[in-house]
Write a protein that holds these residues in place. Sequence first.
Motif, PDB file in Angstrom:
ATOM      1  N   ALA A  14      -8.487  -2.058   4.382  1.00 39.42           N
ATOM      2  CA  ALA A  14      -7.509  -2.426   3.360  1.00 39.42           C
ATOM      3  C   ALA A  14      -6.854  -1.142   2.850  1.00 39.42           C
ATOM      4  O   ALA A  14      -7.508  -0.280   2.265  1.00 39.42           O
ATOM      5  N   ALA A  15      -5.554  -1.021   3.084  1.00 37.71           N
ATOM      6  CA  ALA A  15      -4.856   0.229   2.749  1.00 37.71           C
ATOM      7  C   ALA A  15      -4.848   0.489   1.248  1.00 37.71           C
ATOM      8  O   ALA A  15      -4.796   1.632   0.796  1.00 37.71           O
ATOM      9  N   CYS A  16      -4.910  -0.575   0.429  1.00 39.83           N
ATOM     10  CA  CYS A  16      -4.777  -0.400  -1.023  1.00 39.83           C
ATOM     11  C   CYS A  16      -5.991   0.256  -1.653  1.00 39.83           C
ATOM     12  O   CYS A  16      -5.900   0.821  -2.733  1.00 39.83           O
ATOM     13  N   THR A  17      -7.155   0.157  -0.998  1.00 41.79           N
ATOM     14  CA  THR A  17      -8.353   0.747  -1.605  1.00 41.79           C
ATOM     15  C   THR A  17      -8.846   1.985  -0.866  1.00 41.79           C
ATOM     16  O   THR A  17      -9.731   2.676  -1.356  1.00 41.79           O
ATOM     17  N   LEU A  18      -8.301   2.235   0.310  1.00 42.00           N
ATOM     18  CA  LEU A  18      -8.806   3.357   1.108  1.00 42.00           C
ATOM     19  C   LEU A  18      -8.134   4.670   0.696  1.00 42.00           C
ATOM     20  O   LEU A  18      -6.917   4.805   0.805  1.00 42.00           O
ATOM     21  N   PRO A  19      -8.929   5.640   0.224  1.00 39.88           N
ATOM     22  CA  PRO A  19      -8.312   6.924  -0.155  1.00 39.88           C
ATOM     23  C   PRO A  19      -7.830   7.661   1.100  1.00 39.88           C
ATOM     24  O   PRO A  19      -8.519   7.661   2.123  1.00 39.88           O
ATOM     25  N   LEU A  20      -6.679   8.256   0.986  1.00 41.72           N
ATOM     26  CA  LEU A  20      -6.133   9.040   2.096  1.00 41.72           C
ATOM     27  C   LEU A  20      -6.974  10.308   2.244  1.00 41.72           C
ATOM     28  O   LEU A  20      -7.303  10.949   1.251  1.00 41.72           O
ATOM     29  N   PRO A  40      -3.806  13.441  -4.275  1.00 43.09           N
ATOM     30  CA  PRO A  40      -4.655  12.365  -3.766  1.00 43.09           C
ATOM     31  C   PRO A  40      -3.966  11.015  -3.962  1.00 43.09           C
ATOM     32  O   PRO A  40      -3.300  10.798  -4.970  1.00 43.09           O
ATOM     33  N   MET A  41      -4.121  10.153  -2.986  1.00 41.86           N
ATOM     34  CA  MET A  41      -3.521   8.822  -3.091  1.00 41.86           C
ATOM     35  C   MET A  41      -4.212   7.902  -2.106  1.00 41.86           C
ATOM     36  O   MET A  41      -5.049   8.339  -1.301  1.00 41.86           O
ATOM     37  N   THR A  42      -3.854   6.636  -2.178  1.00 46.88           N
ATOM     38  CA  THR A  42      -4.439   5.699  -1.220  1.00 46.88           C
ATOM     39  C   THR A  42      -3.584   5.685   0.040  1.00 46.88           C
ATOM     40  O   THR A  42      -2.453   6.166   0.053  1.00 46.88           O
ATOM     41  N   VAL A  43      -4.138   5.079   1.083  1.00 50.18           N
ATOM     42  CA  VAL A  43      -3.396   4.957   2.336  1.00 50.18           C
ATOM     43  C   VAL A  43      -2.126   4.140   2.106  1.00 50.18           C
ATOM     44  O   VAL A  43      -1.057   4.451   2.644  1.00 50.18           O
ATOM     45  N   VAL A  69      -2.394  -2.042 -11.945  1.00 53.04           N
ATOM     46  CA  VAL A  69      -3.821  -2.380 -12.100  1.00 53.04           C
ATOM     47  C   VAL A  69      -4.625  -1.802 -10.940  1.00 53.04           C
ATOM     48  O   VAL A  69      -4.058  -1.411  -9.913  1.00 53.04           O
ATOM     49  N   LYS A  70      -5.947  -1.750 -11.137  1.00 52.80           N
ATOM     50  CA  LYS A  70      -6.800  -1.181 -10.095  1.00 52.80           C
ATOM     51  C   LYS A  70      -6.807  -2.087  -8.867  1.00 52.80           C
ATOM     52  O   LYS A  70      -6.823  -3.303  -8.991  1.00 52.80           O
ATOM     53  N   SER A  71      -6.821  -1.463  -7.710  1.00 53.55           N
ATOM     54  CA  SER A  71      -6.828  -2.253  -6.477  1.00 53.55           C
ATOM     55  C   SER A  71      -8.235  -2.740  -6.173  1.00 53.55           C
ATOM     56  O   SER A  71      -9.215  -2.035  -6.413  1.00 53.55           O
ATOM     57  N   ILE A  72      -8.327  -3.950  -5.637  1.00 55.58           N
ATOM     58  CA  ILE A  72      -9.645  -4.487  -5.294  1.00 55.58           C
ATOM     59  C   ILE A  72      -9.743  -4.928  -3.836  1.00 55.58           C
ATOM     60  O   ILE A  72     -10.789  -5.368  -3.383  1.00 55.58           O
ATOM     61  N   GLY A  73      -8.651  -4.828  -3.108  1.00 60.54           N
ATOM     62  CA  GLY A  73      -8.700  -5.179  -1.689  1.00 60.54           C
ATOM     63  C   GLY A  73      -9.140  -6.608  -1.425  1.00 60.54           C
ATOM     64  O   GLY A  73      -9.899  -6.865  -0.494  1.00 60.54           O
ATOM     65  N   ILE A  86      -4.368  -8.445   3.187  1.00 60.08           N
ATOM     66  CA  ILE A  86      -3.082  -8.509   3.870  1.00 60.08           C
ATOM     67  C   ILE A  86      -2.612  -7.105   4.242  1.00 60.08           C
ATOM     68  O   ILE A  86      -1.916  -6.898   5.223  1.00 60.08           O
ATOM     69  N   CYS A  87      -3.028  -6.125   3.464  1.00 61.09           N
ATOM     70  CA  CYS A  87      -2.531  -4.758   3.671  1.00 61.09           C
ATOM     71  C   CYS A  87      -3.348  -3.992   4.707  1.00 61.09           C
ATOM     72  O   CYS A  87      -3.302  -2.769   4.745  1.00 61.09           O
ATOM     73  N   VAL A  88      -4.083  -4.716   5.563  1.00 60.97           N
ATOM     74  CA  VAL A  88      -4.959  -4.006   6.500  1.00 60.97           C
ATOM     75  C   VAL A  88      -4.186  -3.123   7.480  1.00 60.97           C
ATOM     76  O   VAL A  88      -3.071  -3.456   7.886  1.00 60.97           O
ATOM     77  N   VAL A  89      -4.805  -1.999   7.803  1.00 53.37           N
ATOM     78  CA  VAL A  89      -4.243  -1.068   8.790  1.00 53.37           C
ATOM     79  C   VAL A  89      -5.369  -0.617   9.719  1.00 53.37           C
ATOM     80  O   VAL A  89      -6.551  -0.798   9.414  1.00 53.37           O
ATOM     81  N   GLU A  90      -4.971  -0.036  10.823  1.00 56.03           N
ATOM     82  CA  GLU A  90      -5.977   0.561  11.723  1.00 56.03           C
ATOM     83  C   GLU A  90      -6.072   2.044  11.405  1.00 56.03           C
ATOM     84  O   GLU A  90      -5.059   2.715  11.263  1.00 56.03           O
ATOM     85  N   VAL A  91      -7.298   2.525  11.270  1.00 55.20           N
ATOM     86  CA  VAL A  91      -7.491   3.956  11.049  1.00 55.20           C
ATOM     87  C   VAL A  91      -8.441   4.457  12.131  1.00 55.20           C
ATOM     88  O   VAL A  91      -9.518   3.867  12.328  1.00 55.20           O
TER      89      VAL A  91
END
Lengths: 905, 165
Positions: free
Chosen positions: A61-67, A17-20, A40-44, A48-53
């Motif tokens: 926010a890719a940093c907080t979204l679980p893959l 398991p990991m984030t996007v 540290v824990k991501s808080i989105g 800046i790290c936005v992606v289209e899903v």
Amino acid sequence: MQINAFIDGKPYSFDRPMTVLEACKEAGREIPTICYHPSVKSIGACRICVVEVEGFRNLQAACTLPLSDGMKIKTQSPRITSSRKMNIELLLSRHPNVCMTCESNGNCKLQALAYEYGIEEPAYGVQLRGLEPDDSSLFIYRDLNKCIQCQLCVRVCDEVENMSIYSMAYRGYESLPEPPFGLPLGSSQCVSCGQCASICPVGAIVEKPSMGKARWWELKAVKTTCPYCGVGCQLDMYYHPKTNEIIKVMPSEENPEVNDGIATCVKGKFGFEFANHPDRLKKPLIRRDGKFVEVEWEEALDYTADRLKEMLRKYGPEGIGLLGSAKCTNEENYILQKFSRAVFKTNNVDHCARLCHASTVAGLAMSFGSGAMTNNLLDIQHADVILLTGSNPPENHPVYGSRIKKTIRENGTKLIVADPRKTELVDYATIWINHKPGTDIALFSGLLHIIAAENLADETFIAERTEKWEEMKESLKGFDPKTVSEITGVPVDLLYKAARLYAEAENAAIIYAMGITQHACGTHNVISLANLAMATGNLGRPGVGVNPLRGQNNVQGACDVGALPNVYSGYQRVGDPAMKKKFEEFWGVTGLPTNIGLPVTEMIGHPNIKAMFVMGENPAVSDPDSEHVEKSLAALEFFADTDIFITESNVYADVILPAASTFEKDGTFTNTERRVQRIRKVIEPIGESKPDWWIVQELSKRMGYEMNYQSAEDIMNEIRRCTPSYAGMAYHRMEKIGLQWPCRSDEDPGTSILHTQKFAHPDGKGKFTPMTYNDPPETPDAEYPFYLSTGRILYHYHTGTMTRRVKAIHEKEPEVKIEINPTDASSLGVKTDDLVRLTSRRGSIEGKVLVTERSVPGLVFVPFHFAEARANTLTGNFLDPIAKIPSFKVSAVKIEKIDHKTAEV
Amino acid sequence: MSLEQCTVCARHETLYQELDAFIEKNRHRPGALIEVLHKAQSLFGFLPAEVQAFIAKQLGIPESTVFGVVTFYHYFTMKPRGQNQVKVCLGTACYVKGADRVLERLKEELKVGIEEVTQDGRFSIHEVRCLGACSMAPVVLIGEKDFFGRVTPDEVPKILKKYRG
């Protein structure tokens, strides 16, 4: 487990398991971030790290979204670009455009993004905050006008350092990271670890001592191991190649097992200035007519070798003593002990481990067959209960101290602190056992008595893995709770509570340090802890064990490679004829001595010892009864020393050879968890200084024993051939995270936890050792009514030769503070900053008082860093009969108030 | 403001005991911090650093967390307030009807500025936005209940007199 996902149209699969964000990184699709850091824990927050899903209407926010399985991710599109651009413009609309004078110019994420997205002026105009920068800390400069509200400083201080100095105060646009109550940082509880400055992605929080010294692009970085405590944090040292000066230190992200990918303490982060200090020795010095004169290396080496030969001729091997150093590398200590044994044929070789953990090496070897930390630094998070005794990690092993706090705060781990001092972790403890100094054996045997009596012992483990439990139980009869309570001063019910809490835990870890070892009964103190762990089966798996925290960067390694009077490298005994033969053949010599040599505590001042060779130690401040040490050093017929500075010890030398500092050479250090890590040359050696191994090699050659190592790696390769536990320690295998011993071959991944299946004794069994309790050799009486304990404080290190030459650290803690309890202070009529004289049977020192609850009534604490008020003038050379470690933690003193006039005279 | 300077805290040492009892009762409830801060402000009138530090210690949370929450909510204040908080509405209607002149007169009469407390601790002046009584503009609210409408600057001394005791 397998997660399949499409990233920019290509299929990838991931095994955990990991984030996007992490998935995209693994897939080689770099996504820009500002508020993200792996430690540290991501808080989105920064978006800046936005992606289209696919399937999500909004950008994510890719940093907080679980893959998740089947995800279709797009990392680049006009929509993403325009969103990122807008967010950068919004940040820039509050951010002063002062890159030209900003410390972070060239190392700023906002600047880099503005460049990448071509934003010259934000579309929304600029409205600045107009705040005064906070210049109150000696270490950290905060200009919150530049803050972009990413909260990395807040999170690192809370989640990693566990000091929680900052929070986001106020609201909305006004929201900024502030210490409590809007205090300036310098007035807060900040411990100056510098992690907020390390993690700040812009120039809002920067390292003050480095300000104005260099632009980022002028600097080069080399990764090395911190030269301070035994944790062994990995640091990126930034230096200026033109001036050969170290400018700043950043935590390395490469080995999070040791320092969480970001952690430093004040010493690691800011304690490097000593290397470029003008006091550094630059040329060899020879004493002529009572004065040191600078000479060329050839002359110094010839002179030293000639005099050493003369001494050997006159007094024989027994007349020579050599000291290695826990500050030097494994390679250097190995060479030194080889020099001692192969050239002088003496086992009179030792180093300062004698003063800190000799009793650990002896005690744990007797119990488990191996004298080192059983577990590793990371697995404390698996403990349900921690028994911490005689150890003050937040000050002495700060990065590990923060980890202990974290596991208590996050995992609900229960903490038992057994310490006569009310140290910082007492605030985190479920139980604080405040026993009388020097009564540890009684305390821990008392706990074991209760554990046995209440059938809380792990009978299966005892039966399968240990020996002599019946004898042990018999000896516990003398440690009934009532007797123990009388000896230790601990209430009976607290003994029961602590014993049950420790024994009933699924996983209970013991952590200890010099409060256990530095006693005249240090070895038995250690064994009493080993007994507890064996009786409860708390050994050989994560979250348990008996874990000594080694005080110096390489005290473990200096022992491992044989800078000890009784063993060759890898604890191979000098008295064993097979070992004698092995090393005679290996080194190509004959007549290696088989008698055990003198430990440092007996070497200095011993009537036989007429000459000494000391590699970078400062016994006149570090060893007990300093006045006696000074006299003994002065009385030596020949005294040769290597050091980076003139010290309180080498002023008595006949020759001082200038050594390269830890930042000017290659080699390895072994940290407290037996992890061998590389150190690398950062700057060129200052002046004509040389690595200690080179110096010893040159002397050896001149004394007729050829050594011809081209590099530290050459020496390590030799160590590997004669030291089974280091056999697999090839440099190329230790580039990133090092290797933990035992590591017996090139394929061996090293050993993270010891004794998982069997103990290191030949029969594989752990040995219980019955205990007896004796009062410490010196206890308070009518004339000397106070207990004296000595130790370190956060900001300084050992004899202060390094940290006292760091400007900001020296300004922060310029002088000794004698810690006295408020009750005692009021009965003595003294308050903080008053001058007092402490006197023991050995001598007196004077210094200022710090009235604090950290000292309990009847106990004073004196740090030993300050040569002008040497704590060790007071301590006595009462030695543990087995390990020969002195009793630094218990002496008796009296305290007199003196007025400033008397003091000045 | 430190404890020594803070006459409110110094006079009310026993308030700490009451606060502590409240904390003991509520400490295990989620969101206890907000409740405790409400209680503390109702006891002390405001939340000086010392009171926040006390709450942090008793709840076993960082001081910075307490400070972060206190500064987030407009309701909580770190500045002392008067026993009678005089709130002048500066919403559009009140402003048009001369609330600024009422405010000026209040400052003159009480000899303090906005968000300041009179020497005797009896009054403090605060600006507020629309109290929802535009038909009565300009309006002044004292405490939580005492409401005055169509106030003229000259009425200000008379209104204040009631509270001077």
